[in-house]
Design an enzyme around this catalytic site. Structure first.
Site, PDB file in Angstrom:
ATOM      1  N   ARG A 197       0.680  -1.237   0.046  1.00  0.00           N
ATOM      2  CA  ARG A 197      -0.104  -0.050  -0.045  1.00  0.00           C
ATOM      3  C   ARG A 197       0.928   1.279  -0.068  1.00  0.00           C
ATOM      4  NH1 ARG A 197      -2.289  -4.149   2.953  1.00  0.00           N
ATOM      5  NH2 ARG A 197      -4.485  -4.514   2.598  1.00  0.00           N
ATOM      6  N   HIS A 252      -0.962  -2.629  -4.516  1.00  0.00           N
ATOM      7  CA  HIS A 252      -0.474  -3.461  -5.484  1.00  0.00           C
ATOM      8  C   HIS A 252      -0.445  -2.688  -6.924  1.00  0.00           C
ATOM      9  CE1 HIS A 252      -0.302  -6.376  -2.451  1.00  0.00           C
ATOM     10  NE2 HIS A 252      -1.141  -7.046  -2.629  1.00  0.00           N
ATOM     11  N   HIS A 254       3.177 -12.964  -5.129  1.00  0.00           N
ATOM     12  CA  HIS A 254       2.058 -13.175  -4.246  1.00  0.00           C
ATOM     13  C   HIS A 254       1.394 -14.503  -4.225  1.00  0.00           C
ATOM     14  CE1 HIS A 254      -1.132 -11.580  -1.333  1.00  0.00           C
ATOM     15  NE2 HIS A 254      -0.751 -10.147  -1.670  1.00  0.00           N
ATOM     16  N   ASP A 279      -1.604  -9.757   8.698  1.00  0.00           N
ATOM     17  CA  ASP A 279      -1.474  -8.767   7.487  1.00  0.00           C
ATOM     18  C   ASP A 279      -0.292  -7.766   7.753  1.00  0.00           C
ATOM     19  OD1 ASP A 279      -1.739  -7.831   4.670  1.00  0.00           O
ATOM     20  OD2 ASP A 279      -3.772  -7.427   4.782  1.00  0.00           O
ATOM     21  N   GLU A 333       5.467 -12.443   1.306  1.00  0.00           N
ATOM     22  CA  GLU A 333       5.815 -11.387   0.112  1.00  0.00           C
ATOM     23  C   GLU A 333       6.918 -10.701   0.427  1.00  0.00           C
ATOM     24  OE1 GLU A 333       2.086  -9.111  -0.504  1.00  0.00           O
ATOM     25  OE2 GLU A 333       1.354 -10.647   0.792  1.00  0.00           O
TER      26      GLU A 333
END
Length: 388
Positions: free
Chosen positions: A115, A140, A211, A284, A353
């Site tokens: 982000r 993304h 991803h 996350d 990631e």
């Protein structure tokens, strides 16, 4: 053969698909059970196919050049059974349909993975507004980022696939014409080695990643938080309720963010007394890797690992990047039928990631994502599989 042309509403992608080729036969299926014909199509006047990499140890990786996506990744389990350990779809139509089956499954993300706060950044002294597509932020690379574009594919040999893309100046608001490549190489020791490279003609920001959603248990119809996670990091970057980094770097010590001792994710993922887990409905978050020091990343030391006690499959991750975003499939459980008709539940998988920290363009003290003309962007991540 009858050609079916449809328009995907979300991106206006034109797809021409030869439906008569989609009949399954045992002889043309991949080890993971995919039918390559279901990926053979034209999107935006570019050919799309499924490419298969294999090695002598029984590992197979299937990749489509639409979004540079890993569609399946098959490795032997502790009993030698071929096991597909990533989530995805088994046809190109679902990957391209951003309205009914949106996903970033297995994609090569660009220009900027993760982000950017409110889509705002400053490049070469100019304020730039990017499109906002996730809780008021640019995620993304924007709504038509590279995971929804067709890469040019060059299958160099049976174990190496080179994917390239040219992103024009102003693509999703980002400055500069960028030429980028993602090179997938399947090594003899059951490592999927991925190299991201890029050059630009104007200053810009670049942050590419893979991803893939990993489920090492061999049954993605069931929650996967019994998998054992290790993250080689003393610190992480907290995020607010919109998943945006606050600018702080905090120690993992004494919190559910501490995976320096490998443990089942289920031991801590439900601790909603901790605001970070409560806000994200799981994990996350970006961890600040101990393998990155003095502006350099050590891609010979394990950055993170994942293990399934059920199958014995063990995944080790190596990278030269400063961070890893660990995502536990908190937005899964949509009821959409995915690969082989399976509907994935919430918390079925783990993404690892490799990346610059989220919103690095707006955090001056963090590792820089800026790329200038004459410079070369290089990012490396490797996923090595074995059994315990």
């Amino acid at each position: 053969m009858k050609s079916i042309t449809s328009s995907i509403v979300g991106l206006g992608i034109a797809i021409a698909m030869v439906s008569a080729c989609s009949t399954k036969t045992e002889s043309n299926l991949t080890v993971s059970g995919l039918n390559p014909a279901a990926f053979d199509t034209i999107i935006n006047e570019k050919p799309v196919k499924l490419y298969t990499l294999k090695n002598s140890k029984g590992m197979e990786v299937c990749i489509t050049n639409f979004g540079g996506r890993v569609v399946s990744l098959t490795v032997p389990d502790k009993n030698g059974k071929p096991t597909d350990v990533v989530l995805g779809y088994d046809n190109i139509a679902q990957y391209a349909d951003t309205v009914n089956s949106p996903s970033d499954f297995g994609s090569s993300v660009g220009r900027y993975a993760n982000r950017i706060n409110k889509g705002k950044l400053n490049v070469d002294g100019k304020a730039i507004q990017l499109p906002t597509n996730n809780f008021g932020h640019c995620l993304h690379g924007g709504p038509s980022g590279w995971m929804y574009q067709v890469y040019d594919a060059n299958l160099l040999n049976d174990s190496t696939l080179e994917l390239s893309i040219v992103s024009p100046d102003g693509d999703n608001g980002f400055p500069g014409t960028v030429k980028a490549t993602t090179t997938y190489k399947l090594l003899s020791d059951n490592t999927l080695d991925i190299v991201f490279e890029a050059e630009t003609d104007k200053e810009t920001v670049i942050n590419m990643t893979n991803h893939s959603y990993f489920n090492l248990n061999g049954d993605p119809s069931k929650e996967g938080m019994d998998m054992v996670l290790y993250v080689n990091a003393d610190n992480y970057t907290p995020a607010d309720s919109t998943y945006m980094t606050t600018g702080e770097i905090k120690p993992v010590e004494g919190t559910p963010m501490d995976f320096r001792r490998a443990h089942a994710i289920s031991e801590t993922i439900n601790d909603t007394t901790f605001d970070q887990i409560r806000n994200a409905s799981g994990y996350d978050h970006n961890w600040c890797l101990n393998t990155y020091k003095d502006g350099k990343g050590d891609d010979t030391t394990v950055a993170a690992s994942l293990y399934s006690p059920k199958t014995g499959i063990f995944l080790e991750m190596f990278t030269n990047e400063p961070g890893v975003q660990v995502y536990t499939g908190n937005f899964q459980g949509t009821g959409i039928s995915c690969k082989h008709g399976i509907k994935y539940p919430k918390h079925v998988s783990v993404c690892l990631e490799s990346q610059k920290y989220p919103d690095s363009p707006n955090k001056k003290d963090w590792p820089s994502p800026y790329l200038k003309p004459g410079e070369k962007y290089y990012s490396h991540v490797a996923y090595r599989f074995s059994v315990k």
